[in-house]
Design an enzyme around this catalytic site. Structure first.
Site, PDB file in Angstrom:
ATOM      1  N   ASP B 246      37.484  52.249  19.837  1.00  0.00           N
ATOM      2  CA  ASP B 246      37.371  51.838  21.230  1.00  0.00           C
ATOM      3  C   ASP B 246      36.742  50.449  21.315  1.00  0.00           C
ATOM      4  OD1 ASP B 246      37.525  52.878  24.075  1.00  0.00           O
ATOM      5  OD2 ASP B 246      35.453  52.189  23.976  1.00  0.00           O
ATOM      6  N   GLU B 288      42.013  49.888  20.030  1.00  0.00           N
ATOM      7  CA  GLU B 288      42.182  49.767  21.469  1.00  0.00           C
ATOM      8  C   GLU B 288      41.745  48.366  21.839  1.00  0.00           C
ATOM      9  OE1 GLU B 288      40.485  50.786  25.753  1.00  0.00           O
ATOM     10  OE2 GLU B 288      39.491  49.797  24.115  1.00  0.00           O
TER      11      GLU B 288
END
Lengths: 451, 599
Positions: B246, B288
């Site tokens: 992330d 991401e």
């Protein structure tokens, strides 16, 4: 194939008299040909099939022809047969993919086959060995696509002297324009003084779609809704129209930078006006229904006479939604041959860029209304279509103004040019598609000066 | 310690009685952390080093899928109980958003202990059980890992603020002033006014790119790098198949830069990749980075080495373009973004999706491209309203079955590994009256029974109410009824996943767009060795003809993939197809002799 090409083609003169008028690109439609003379004919490739290049004069009009000659004609080429020799058939080569595939090799090698100059553009190394695919959609030319790489346009009615299409493309590419397809090769005939361009090959834009198809997809979407405005439906085209306006303006700016721009004074404007009034005269003779609009049209034209001057430069000359392609990288303009109705020398003259803008604005009007042509007038649908046209014409102008001069800042010229174009359209539709006459006629009657 | 000491580093965790970070402190001030050896390990998934290139992913929220203990919240055991369903559906890999210990102030992305499971979801042992059961069924599992920051409840942060000179004193980015790295933008402009927040305990400011309760880890400190690599090893040892990393662009800071995508950030990702390659081959890292593809490719690393950073990255701009293209009835929004997508290293793969638990954001784009996107959306208020918020696929498409099928067909055939979002396979709806994030996170609808078969609890105890409206409510839309109906969206989706599995061209093949003169038709060719598939999609609601130039396949026969029907052979002339509104075709291009057909 032992027959000499000139004899072979000359022996077909009678066949050509009936064959030529049936071709899409034949200019004098509906007229009998009295004489066909073969100007030149030369073998381009030997063997069976052989390929012969010819220029013929049909009642003095010059046409470029490519013939295949072979002993046996396979089924799929039967419709292309023009005539028969003692021992072979002569057929139109542009319909034979295997035969015309060899043209790419000639271009790549810089060949002199058939006494013609087949030349790649400087610095271009052509990929060869590609399949050929004739495409026959154009009105005035024939084109062959090689692989998904190149497209070769054969001018059916080649004129001696400079070729505007090639020259403007070269100038734009030199200026770094991303709004044209890169030229890759030409076919020219050297023996004429000044040379005659017979063919022009460009990078093929395999992912492209004609502007007309993208615009009419949007109109179709709109007209399927009874209740929504043009800006509310998913198929809204205004974003595309705006980008198209910017692309056209960029081409104008690049052409002006590369080839110059100047201002013509009252005398030049007066000369332009003479042509516009003459065109109107001719259409009035054909279409009496336009008489009621004559005073308004003439006064809109004559308003130009009060202008102190008019900027002119090289422009596209025949711009409409069929002359622009949407690619994944943006809009591209094609076919810089100039106005089809004008004589070759006249096409080379610089003109106001607003001529192109007016052409495109008229085209938006056509795109909006073409689905309704021939229908019983339906107020709801007409209103929606008019909204679409207004919305996209405005977006086009806004896009244009984001790069070039705001077209709406010169309403007198723009209106006069749009009306001039609409008058031409009335004449054209009257002869060819009477159902469509109301489209340009309504535009003439909607123009602000007439309200 | 018999009395809870509020200054203990693990005080904020709420994990008493469960193995967790900071349950003991060594004499030199180091926190004791759970080790992988403390737990059972799952059996491995079948070895296949390139599995992610042709896998179908399925994003599932543990909280939302199945409640095994009747407390109203989904859990790991509940998810494990539904693995047979997922195997039947034909998915290859589960992607679980974070299930770590967390105060849940940012949907679990605020992790307070990387080595413990959020108690309401279960335990590390429950996760091992899930993993083991999934691997038995040939299903892999990846989860989110937040490298950039921790929750402020993490014992590391508690130690860092209380003991500046202790072993964790330099784990976070501390400063006496709040004016460093002034060129870094503030991401959550709605809630944060600065990337610095003052901590009264330590008497210094700490750096945070996201919420102020999520202090950024200090990657300048080699111990932080090692500690995070050990977190990777902990889960990889247990048997997890990879991580979605992330917010990767923000790991390092550097004065005079925007502190995004810095070379040292890539350097650390290369270290992560090396740990995977050397110690856990076959596991994957998925980046991401919500940026344009040309920038995201950096996260695949060195193309010459086949990619030496992340194996996968999400292709963010494709999703809104698919919606736009269908609304515009024009292929160009899709064609454009694919034309702008650079080629990727041989070992890399895109992840593509239609919907997920997040919303579309337009922050990481160039000005020109953002203007373009805004212009396209702003001209269409209905679309803007729908796409800008978190909604599910079915309601976005007005519950139109044809469009759901077209969108899914695009997702399964465009280049990249598709990520399905739980519930979209049955056409679940959303509840826009819930907080925006929760609209698409309602309980999975298993049956028309109480709580949609998701939980046996009192309905009032559910973490979120089930969808109950007449169109999308669980009485109408649920797995049980769709399993009993072979023409359901669920069965259709399953068949499409099967077809995709049979053709390596979808996962591994080249992509070539096939132009045509019809702007409403998007056609492309996927090719891997001898597997050639042509996909033709009608983006318009009206029937359309299309002429494709396929003469290089002269003599080949297109065989439609879902029914095996042989279409007329391809010849020299353009190949004419007609498609119904929002229709699509998948064809395999077969040489006549391949078929061995009797003459």
């Amino acid at each position: 194939m032992s027959t000499r090409p000139l004899d072979a083609v000359e022996s077909l003169a009678d066949d050509l008299r009936t064959w030529l008028p049936a071709q899409r690109w034949f200019a004098a439609k509906g007229r009998e040909i009295t004489s066909v003379r073969v100007e030149r004919a030369a073998p381009v490739t030997d063997g069976d099939p052989a390929l012969v290049h010819a220029l013929v004069l049909a009642d003095g009009e010059r046409y470029q022809l490519l013939f295949g000659i072979r002993a046996e004609v396979p089924e799929h080429l039967r419709p292309a047969v023009v005539g028969r020799l003692d021992d072979a058939y002569v057929y139109e080569a542009a319909q034979d993919p295997d035969l015309v595939a060899g043209l790419l090799d000639l271009l790549a090698a810089g060949s002199d086959a058939g006494g013609l100059d087949w030349r790649p553009e400087p610095g271009v190394a052509l990929t060869t060995g590609l399949r050929a695919r004739p495409i026959g959609v154009e009105q005035s030319n024939s084109s062959i696509v090689f692989g998904e790489h190149y497209i070769l346009k054969l001018y059916r009615r080649p004129a001696p002297g400079p070729n505007r299409d090639v020259d403007l493309h070269r100038a734009l590419v030199r200026a770094g324009s991303a709004q044209v397809a890169e030229p890759v090769a030409t076919v020219t005939m050297a023996e004429d003084a000044g040379g005659t361009t017979l063919g022009f090959a460009q990078r093929f834009l395999g992912d492209a779609v004609e502007g007309w198809a993208t615009a009419t997809a949007s109109v179709r979407d709109l007209l399927a809704e009874a209740d929504l405005h043009a800006g509310e439906v998913g198929g809204d085209f205004a974003g595309e129209a705006e980008r198209l306006g910017a692309a056209v303006a960029r081409v104008h700016v690049d052409l002006a930078t590369a080839l110059g721009t100047r201002t013509v004074g009252p005398a030049g404007i007066a000369a332009e006006l003479v042509g516009m009034h003459r065109r109107l005269d001719a259409v009035l003779d054909d279409v009496p229904g336009l008489r009621a609009d004559e005073p308004a049209l003439r006064s809109a034209f004559d308003a130009m006479a009060d202008l102190p001057g008019m900027a002119v430069q090289h422009v596209h000359g025949d711009l409409h939604l069929g002359q622009v392609l949407r690619t994944a990288a943006g809009w591209v303009l094609i076919d810089f041959e100039g106005e089809p109705a004008a004589a070759p020398a006249e096409r080379l003259l610089p003109r106001s860029p607003l001529r192109d803008v007016a052409g495109m604005l008229r085209s938006f009007d056509y795109a909006a209304l073409h689905l309704l042509a021939g229908e019983e007038p339906d107020h709801q649908r007409l209103t929606r279509a008019a909204e679409w046209a207004d919305r996209n014409r405005a977006a086009f102008c806004a896009g244009y103004a984001s790069v070039g001069d705001d077209p709406l800042a010169n309403p007198v010229l723009l209106r006069a040019f749009e009306l001039d174009k609409a008058v031409y359209e009335v004449g054209y539709e009257h002869r060819n598609r009477p159902d469509w006459v109301p489209i340009p006629l309504a535009a003439i009657r909607r123009t602000p000066a007439n309200r | 310690m018999t009395v809870q000491d509020t200054t203990a580093p693990d005080a904020a965790l709420g994990l008493a009685g469960i193995p967790h970070t900071g349950e003991a402190v060594t004499a030199d001030g180091h926190l004791t952390e759970p080790q992988a050896e403390d737990f059972h390990h799952a059996q491995s998934a079948p070895p296949d080093p390139r599995w992610y290139k042709s896998a179908v992913f399925y994003e599932v929220l543990v909280r939302a899928f199945n409640d095994s203990d009747g407390n109203g919240t989904g859990d790991l055991r509940g998810l494990a109980d539904k693995l047979d369903y997922l195997q039947w559906l034909g998915i290859d890999c589960l992607w679980l958003p974070p299930f770590y210990a967390s105060p849940l102030r940012d949907g679990g992305y605020d992790i307070s202990d990387f080595r413990a499971v959020l108690p309401e979801f279960g335990t590390v042992d429950d996760f091992v059980y899930l993993l083991d059961q999934a691997h038995k069924r040939g299903i892999r599992v990846i989860t989110d890992l937040v490298l950039n920051h921790t929750s402020d409840a993490h014992p590391w942060f508690q130690e860092s603020r209380q003991h500046p000179d202790g072993p964790y004193g330099d784990y976070y980015v501390w400063s006496d002033t709040d004016d460093r790295y002034a060129d870094a933008r503030i991401i959550f402009v709605d809630t944060e006014t600065s990337n610095w927040t003052y901590d009264p305990v330590r008497g210094q400011f700490y750096w945070h790119r996201f919420f102020s309760h999520q202090p950024d880890l200090n990657y300048e400190n080699p111990e932080v790098q090692d500690a995070m690599l050990d977190v990777l090893r902990f889960w990889l040892d247990i048997g997890i198949d990879g991580f979605r990393l992330d917010a990767v662009p923000y790991l390092f800071e550097e004065e005079g830069t925007n502190c995004e995508n810095l070379p040292r950030t890539h350097g650390f990702l290369k270290r992560c990749r090396k740990v995977v390659d050397d110690e856990f081959p076959g596991r994957v890292l998925l980046a991401e980075a919500n940026q344009w593809p040309a920038d995201v490719v950096e996260y695949f690393g060195d193309a010459g080495a086949g990619g030496d950073e992340c194996h996968m990255a999400f292709h963010f701009p494709l999703m809104p373009r698919i919606f736009m293209a269908v609304r515009r009835e024009s292929r160009f929004p899709i064609s454009e973004i694919l034309a702008q997508t650079p080629s990727i290293p041989s070992g890399a793969q895109w992840g593509i999706f239609l919907r997920n638990h997040d919303e579309l954001t337009l922050e990481m784009v160039t000005d020109e491209e953002r203007d373009y996107m805004y212009a396209e959306y702003a001209k269409d208020p209905r679309m803007k309203a729908n796409i800008g918020i978190r909604r599910r696929l079915a309601p976005l498409l007005d519950n139109d079955r044809n469009q759901q099928e077209l969108f899914t067909a695009l997702l399964l055939s465009l280049p990249g590994s598709p990520v399905l979002y739980y519930g979209d396979e049955i056409g679940m709806g959303d509840n826009i009256w819930l907080g925006d994030r929760d609209a698409v996170r309602t309980p999975m609808q298993w049956s028309p029974d109480r709580n949609a078969g998701f939980s046996r609890c009192d309905p009032g105890r559910l973490y979120l109410p089930t969808i109950a409206d007449p169109v999308y409510g669980f009485q109408a839309v649920n797995v049980e009824s769709q399993m009993n109906n072979t023409s359901s969206l669920l069965h259709w989706t399953r068949r499409m996943l099967q077809v995709r599995t049979e053709h390596p061209a979808f996962g591994l093949g080249d992509f070539t767009e096939l132009g045509s003169s019809n702007p409403s038709v998007l056609a492309y060719l996927r090719k891997h060795d001898n597997d050639v598939v042509i996909c033709v999609n009608n983006l318009s609601r009206f029937p359309q003809p299309v002429e494709l130039h396929l003469s290089e396949h002269d003599g080949c026969v297109p065989v439609e993939l879902t029914g095996g029907v042989r279409f007329p052979a391809i010849g020299e002339l353009p190949y004419l197809l007609t498609l119904p509104g929002h229709g699509f075709y998948w064809f395999q291009i077969t040489r006549p002799h391949e078929e061995g057909e009797p003459q």
